[in-house]
Write an enzyme that holds these catalytic residues in place. Structure first.
Site, PDB file in Angstrom:
ATOM      1  N   ASP A 135      -4.811   3.679  -2.852  1.00  0.00           N
ATOM      2  CA  ASP A 135      -3.403   4.114  -2.728  1.00  0.00           C
ATOM      3  C   ASP A 135      -3.083   5.148  -3.806  1.00  0.00           C
ATOM      4  O   ASP A 135      -2.394   6.146  -3.557  1.00  0.00           O
ATOM      5  CB  ASP A 135      -2.445   2.924  -2.894  1.00  0.00           C
ATOM      6  CG  ASP A 135      -2.785   1.766  -1.976  1.00  0.00           C
ATOM      7  OD1 ASP A 135      -3.379   2.003  -0.909  1.00  0.00           O
ATOM      8  OD2 ASP A 135      -2.456   0.608  -2.329  1.00  0.00           O
TER       9      ASP A 135
ATOM     10  N   ALA B  80      -6.531   1.193  -5.908  1.00  0.00           N
ATOM     11  CA  ALA B  80      -7.277   2.419  -6.284  1.00  0.00           C
ATOM     12  C   ALA B  80      -7.140   3.469  -5.176  1.00  0.00           C
ATOM     13  O   ALA B  80      -6.867   4.642  -5.451  1.00  0.00           O
ATOM     14  CB  ALA B  80      -8.748   2.090  -6.510  1.00  0.00           C
TER      15      ALA B  80
ATOM     16  N   LYS C  61     -13.597   8.687   0.709  1.00  0.00           N
ATOM     17  CA  LYS C  61     -13.832   8.268  -0.680  1.00  0.00           C
ATOM     18  C   LYS C  61     -15.114   7.457  -0.757  1.00  0.00           C
ATOM     19  O   LYS C  61     -15.369   6.608   0.079  1.00  0.00           O
ATOM     20  CB  LYS C  61     -12.662   7.402  -1.165  1.00  0.00           C
ATOM     21  CG  LYS C  61     -11.374   8.165  -1.341  1.00  0.00           C
ATOM     22  CD  LYS C  61     -10.181   7.226  -1.420  1.00  0.00           C
ATOM     23  CE  LYS C  61      -9.675   6.867  -0.048  1.00  0.00           C
ATOM     24  NZ  LYS C  61      -9.479   5.459   0.216  1.00  0.00           N
TER      25      LYS C  61
ATOM     26  N   ASP D 184       0.792  -1.239   0.000  1.00  0.00           N
ATOM     27  CA  ASP D 184       0.000   0.000   0.000  1.00  0.00           C
ATOM     28  C   ASP D 184       0.827   1.293   0.000  1.00  0.00           C
ATOM     29  O   ASP D 184       0.632   2.167  -0.834  1.00  0.00           O
ATOM     30  CB  ASP D 184      -1.039  -0.008   1.146  1.00  0.00           C
ATOM     31  CG  ASP D 184      -0.422   0.034   2.535  1.00  0.00           C
ATOM     32  OD1 ASP D 184       0.760  -0.355   2.682  1.00  0.00           O
ATOM     33  OD2 ASP D 184      -1.109   0.465   3.475  1.00  0.00           O
ATOM     34  N   THR D 185       1.788   1.405   0.926  1.00  0.00           N
ATOM     35  CA  THR D 185       2.549   2.666   1.028  1.00  0.00           C
ATOM     36  C   THR D 185       3.489   2.846  -0.168  1.00  0.00           C
ATOM     37  O   THR D 185       3.707   3.972  -0.626  1.00  0.00           O
ATOM     38  CB  THR D 185       3.357   2.705   2.332  1.00  0.00           C
ATOM     39  OG1 THR D 185       4.059   1.455   2.476  1.00  0.00           O
ATOM     40  CG2 THR D 185       2.451   2.932   3.539  1.00  0.00           C
TER      41      THR D 185
ATOM     42  N   TYR E 196      -0.196 -14.707   2.159  1.00  0.00           N
ATOM     43  CA  TYR E 196       0.950 -13.874   2.569  1.00  0.00           C
ATOM     44  C   TYR E 196       2.050 -14.659   3.274  1.00  0.00           C
ATOM     45  O   TYR E 196       1.767 -15.561   4.057  1.00  0.00           O
ATOM     46  CB  TYR E 196       0.467 -12.789   3.547  1.00  0.00           C
ATOM     47  CG  TYR E 196      -0.384 -11.729   2.914  1.00  0.00           C
ATOM     48  CD1 TYR E 196       0.190 -10.620   2.317  1.00  0.00           C
ATOM     49  CD2 TYR E 196      -1.773 -11.857   2.908  1.00  0.00           C
ATOM     50  CE1 TYR E 196      -0.603  -9.638   1.736  1.00  0.00           C
ATOM     51  CE2 TYR E 196      -2.571 -10.879   2.317  1.00  0.00           C
ATOM     52  CZ  TYR E 196      -1.986  -9.773   1.738  1.00  0.00           C
ATOM     53  OH  TYR E 196      -2.767  -8.821   1.164  1.00  0.00           O
ATOM     54  N   TRP E 197       3.292 -14.302   3.016  1.00  0.00           N
ATOM     55  CA  TRP E 197       4.446 -14.771   3.788  1.00  0.00           C
ATOM     56  C   TRP E 197       5.181 -13.497   4.229  1.00  0.00           C
ATOM     57  O   TRP E 197       6.094 -13.042   3.549  1.00  0.00           O
ATOM     58  CB  TRP E 197       5.365 -15.632   2.929  1.00  0.00           C
ATOM     59  CG  TRP E 197       4.765 -16.946   2.541  1.00  0.00           C
ATOM     60  CD1 TRP E 197       4.923 -18.140   3.187  1.00  0.00           C
ATOM     61  CD2 TRP E 197       3.909 -17.221   1.416  1.00  0.00           C
ATOM     62  NE1 TRP E 197       4.215 -19.123   2.542  1.00  0.00           N
ATOM     63  CE2 TRP E 197       3.583 -18.587   1.449  1.00  0.00           C
ATOM     64  CE3 TRP E 197       3.370 -16.429   0.382  1.00  0.00           C
ATOM     65  CZ2 TRP E 197       2.764 -19.181   0.503  1.00  0.00           C
ATOM     66  CZ3 TRP E 197       2.551 -17.017  -0.560  1.00  0.00           C
ATOM     67  CH2 TRP E 197       2.254 -18.386  -0.495  1.00  0.00           C
TER      68      TRP E 197
END
Ligand code: ADP
Length: 302
Positions: free
Chosen positions: A254, A252, A221, A29-30, A100-101
């Site tokens: 981000d 979207a 949003k 995300d960042t 996820y890992w």
């Protein structure tokens, strides 16, 4: 030159290319926000604070940051850990899910691996995922660091991005999200996050809650409909042009924030920033992937 510090985790993304091969990319995300901010405001110095390892994959990731013009000076290197990874699964009906890992990733130790830079930034951006992946002592270090940046004049920007699986319980998530809101200047709350976290049933409840915590610029949003903004005591509604053919809505939000911050750092007001953020998000959802190809992106932006 405007400056920004973005704190978070980027991961290796493995997504199906054909039925028996995967494509390796980098996203998170960042990082996504950092990329779109830099693409939208090339004059901005976008710094990414995270931790990676010393292996080839970590070096490739850092090279990817640099390829997008992101400053890698504050990327810490862990001697014992490497980067996190996720796999995009697509079922027979095309529905996507993620494995996820990342539990032992270098980024989870970023604030014990290196100190936050003692430098002035115009904006410092963190998300709820940044906070969630850190242990409690590092969360305290993050909060003190953000306060120092703010005292020096930075605007603190926060997107709660609630991911239940990253928290040990909802109480903890509620508490830390509230602490981050209490100190941030600009917040990007999501309606779904607030319903899950705080049981808020309406947008008005979200605004009232955040205004009560002292957030001065609240940007909510509403997908293809509009962006609602409360700035100090004024309310603005910015229309969003619906995208006819949505290909992939990954990142979207981000991308929207990247565009919004680009205009904010360029000195524009919140309505211009929201309109532009929506335009950027509209481009990103028209193509596949969290970070869409540069040429495609610039062709549509310019
Ligand atoms: P999030 O990804 O944070 O849940 P949204 O789903 O609201 O956020 O999407 C982020 C932004 O993407 C919106 O503010 C809007 O600008 C844009 N967007 C999302 N869906 C559409 C759509 N169908 N048409 C046009 N823009 C869209």
């Amino acid at each position: 030159m405007p400056t920004c510090l973005i704190i978070g985790e980027c991961m290796v993304e493995l997504a199906p290319l054909t039925h028996d091969s995967l494509r390796k990319q980098f996203a998170g995300d960042t990082f996504n926000t950092a990329v779109y901010l830099k693409r939208c405001l090339p004059t901005c110095e976008v710094n990414y604070f995270t931790a990676v390892g010393t292996d080839l994959l970590s070096r490739e990731m850092t090279e990817r940051f640099a390829e997008e013009g992101i400053n890698t000076q504050y990327v810490a290197r862990s001697q014992s850990k490497t980067v996190g990874m996720y796999l995009v699964n697509t079922d027979a009906s095309g529905e996507r899910s993620f494995s996820y890992w990342r539990n032992d990733s270098a980024a989870r130790q970023m604030l014990t691996t290196a100190a936050l830079p003692d430098v002035y930034f115009d904006i410092v951006y963190v998300s709820g995922i940044t906070v969630a992946i850190l242990d409690e002592p590092q969360r305290e270090i993050l909060i003190s660091g953000l306060k120092r940046y703010q005292q020096a004049g930075a605007k603190i920007v926060f997107d709660p991005n609630y991911r239940p699986q990253l928290w040990s319980g909802i109480e903890q998530a509620r508490e830390w999200t509230k602490r981050l809101y209490s100190l941030c200047d600009i917040a990007f709350p999501g309606g779904d996050d607030h319903r899950e976290l705080y049981g808020h049933q309406s947008e008005q409840e979200v605004f009232t809650f955040l205004q009560g915590l002292g957030v001065r610029e609240i940007v909510l949003k509403r997908g293809a409909e509009s962006v609602e903004i409360a700035q100090h005591n004024a309310h603005f509604s910015v229309a969003v042009k619906p995208v006819a053919e949505v290909v992939d809505t990954t990142s979207a939000g981000d991308a929207f924030i990247g565009g919004y911050l680009a205009k904010t750092l360029a000195g524009e007001d919140c309505c211009v920033a929201a309109g532009f953020g929506a335009r950027v998000a509209g481009i990103v959802i028209g193509a596949k992937g969290a970070i869409i190809e540069r040429d495609y992106f610039f062709q549509r932006l310019n």
